[in-house]
Design an enzyme around this catalytic site. Sequence first.
Site, PDB file in Angstrom:
ATOM      1  NE  ARG A 291      14.875  43.243  53.394  1.00  0.00           N
ATOM      2  CZ  ARG A 291      14.950  42.124  52.727  1.00  0.00           C
ATOM      3  NH1 ARG A 291      16.037  41.854  52.048  1.00  0.00           N
ATOM      4  NH2 ARG A 291      13.959  41.277  52.702  1.00  0.00           N
TER       5      ARG A 291
ATOM      6  CG  HIS B  67      21.068  38.114  56.784  1.00  0.00           C
ATOM      7  ND1 HIS B  67      21.576  37.635  55.595  1.00  0.00           N
ATOM      8  CD2 HIS B  67      19.710  38.080  56.637  1.00  0.00           C
ATOM      9  CE1 HIS B  67      20.576  37.305  54.774  1.00  0.00           C
ATOM     10  NE2 HIS B  67      19.439  37.577  55.372  1.00  0.00           N
TER      11      HIS B  67
ATOM     12  CE  LYS C 279      10.546  29.697  48.927  1.00  0.00           C
ATOM     13  NZ  LYS C 279      10.715  30.780  49.929  1.00  0.00           N
TER      14      LYS C 279
ATOM     15  CB  SER D  38      20.207  36.497  49.924  1.00  0.00           C
ATOM     16  OG  SER D  38      20.424  36.524  51.312  1.00  0.00           O
TER      17      SER D  38
HETATM   18  P1  ADP Z   1      13.635  34.758  54.029  1.00  0.00           P
HETATM   19  O1  ADP Z   1      13.649  33.831  52.863  1.00  0.00           O
HETATM   20  O2  ADP Z   1      12.993  34.196  55.242  1.00  0.00           O
HETATM   21  O3  ADP Z   1      13.191  36.169  53.738  1.00  0.00           O
HETATM   22  P2  ADP Z   1      16.269  35.901  54.198  1.00  0.00           P
HETATM   23  O4  ADP Z   1      17.567  35.199  54.416  1.00  0.00           O
HETATM   24  O5  ADP Z   1      16.091  36.641  52.927  1.00  0.00           O
HETATM   25  O6  ADP Z   1      15.179  34.806  54.420  1.00  0.00           O
HETATM   26  O7  ADP Z   1      16.000  36.903  55.389  1.00  0.00           O
HETATM   27  C1  ADP Z   1      16.009  36.461  56.722  1.00  0.00           C
HETATM   28  C2  ADP Z   1      15.588  37.610  57.598  1.00  0.00           C
HETATM   29  O8  ADP Z   1      16.535  38.656  57.480  1.00  0.00           O
HETATM   30  C3  ADP Z   1      14.244  38.254  57.229  1.00  0.00           C
HETATM   31  O9  ADP Z   1      13.623  38.712  58.413  1.00  0.00           O
HETATM   32  C4  ADP Z   1      14.635  39.415  56.381  1.00  0.00           C
HETATM   33  O10 ADP Z   1      13.657  40.434  56.433  1.00  0.00           O
HETATM   34  C5  ADP Z   1      15.897  39.837  57.086  1.00  0.00           C
HETATM   35  N1  ADP Z   1      16.768  40.583  56.204  1.00  0.00           N
HETATM   36  C6  ADP Z   1      17.142  40.283  54.951  1.00  0.00           C
HETATM   37  N2  ADP Z   1      17.927  41.236  54.438  1.00  0.00           N
HETATM   38  C7  ADP Z   1      18.045  42.181  55.402  1.00  0.00           C
HETATM   39  C8  ADP Z   1      18.711  43.430  55.479  1.00  0.00           C
HETATM   40  N3  ADP Z   1      19.373  43.936  54.455  1.00  0.00           N
HETATM   41  N4  ADP Z   1      18.632  44.112  56.617  1.00  0.00           N
HETATM   42  C9  ADP Z   1      17.927  43.623  57.641  1.00  0.00           C
HETATM   43  N5  ADP Z   1      17.255  42.478  57.640  1.00  0.00           N
HETATM   44  C10 ADP Z   1      17.319  41.758  56.531  1.00  0.00           C
END
Ligand code: ADP
Length: 166
Positions: free
Chosen positions: A92, A19, A43, A130
């Site tokens: 990703r 992130h 969730k 996450s």
């Molecule tokens: P969501 O539940 O909306 O997927 P996340 O917190 O998992 O929320 O992800 C938020 C954003 O960050 C999404 O666009 C996701 O694709 C991106 N993201 C998550 N992990 C990574 C990563 N390792 N590298 C780049 N972007 C990421």
Amino acid sequence: MSARIAVYPGSFDPIHNGHLDIIARCRPIFDEVVVAVLRNEEKRPLFSVEERTEMVAELVGGDGFCRVESFSGLLVEFMERIGARTIVRGLRAVSDFEYEFQMALMNRRLNPRVETVFMMPREDYSYLSSRIVKEVFGFGGDLAGLVPPTVLDRLSGRLGRRDPPA
Ligand code: ADP
């Protein structure tokens, strides 16, 4: 010209270096990035929306470029309220594409003025999520270099200090 505000929405349960990599990539392109933490208590996230927002703010808030807010309901309505027209999402792998494609087109349908921009993180973070952070932490795996120390502390506080199995 009006400020180029990007909204980076997500659960951030918790925020990790993938992130942070995407937020850093926004710096040369936008005037401001608003990290929008989704209020999705149904969730059953590990951290409450307040905790998730705090963790993001500790890492990137307060430098004039990055602001952290929580939201619920439609993202496009939140964007309308703050005067933003660009959504940033991280991609990703191909597996992210289908869902992201649907979301981008639906958001554009809901508000044709909204565009979604995708960014690819550094390769080292392309397998990071996450969910995997929480799983690996739970088994005592080493997350150094993948998750900021402040977040590791919060994980310890929530899940207990985990030492790797002997
Ligand atoms: P969501 O539940 O909306 O997927 P996340 O917190 O998992 O929320 O992800 C938020 C954003 O960050 C999404 O666009 C996701 O694709 C991106 N993201 C998550 N992990 C990574 C990563 N390792 N590298 C780049 N972007 C990421």
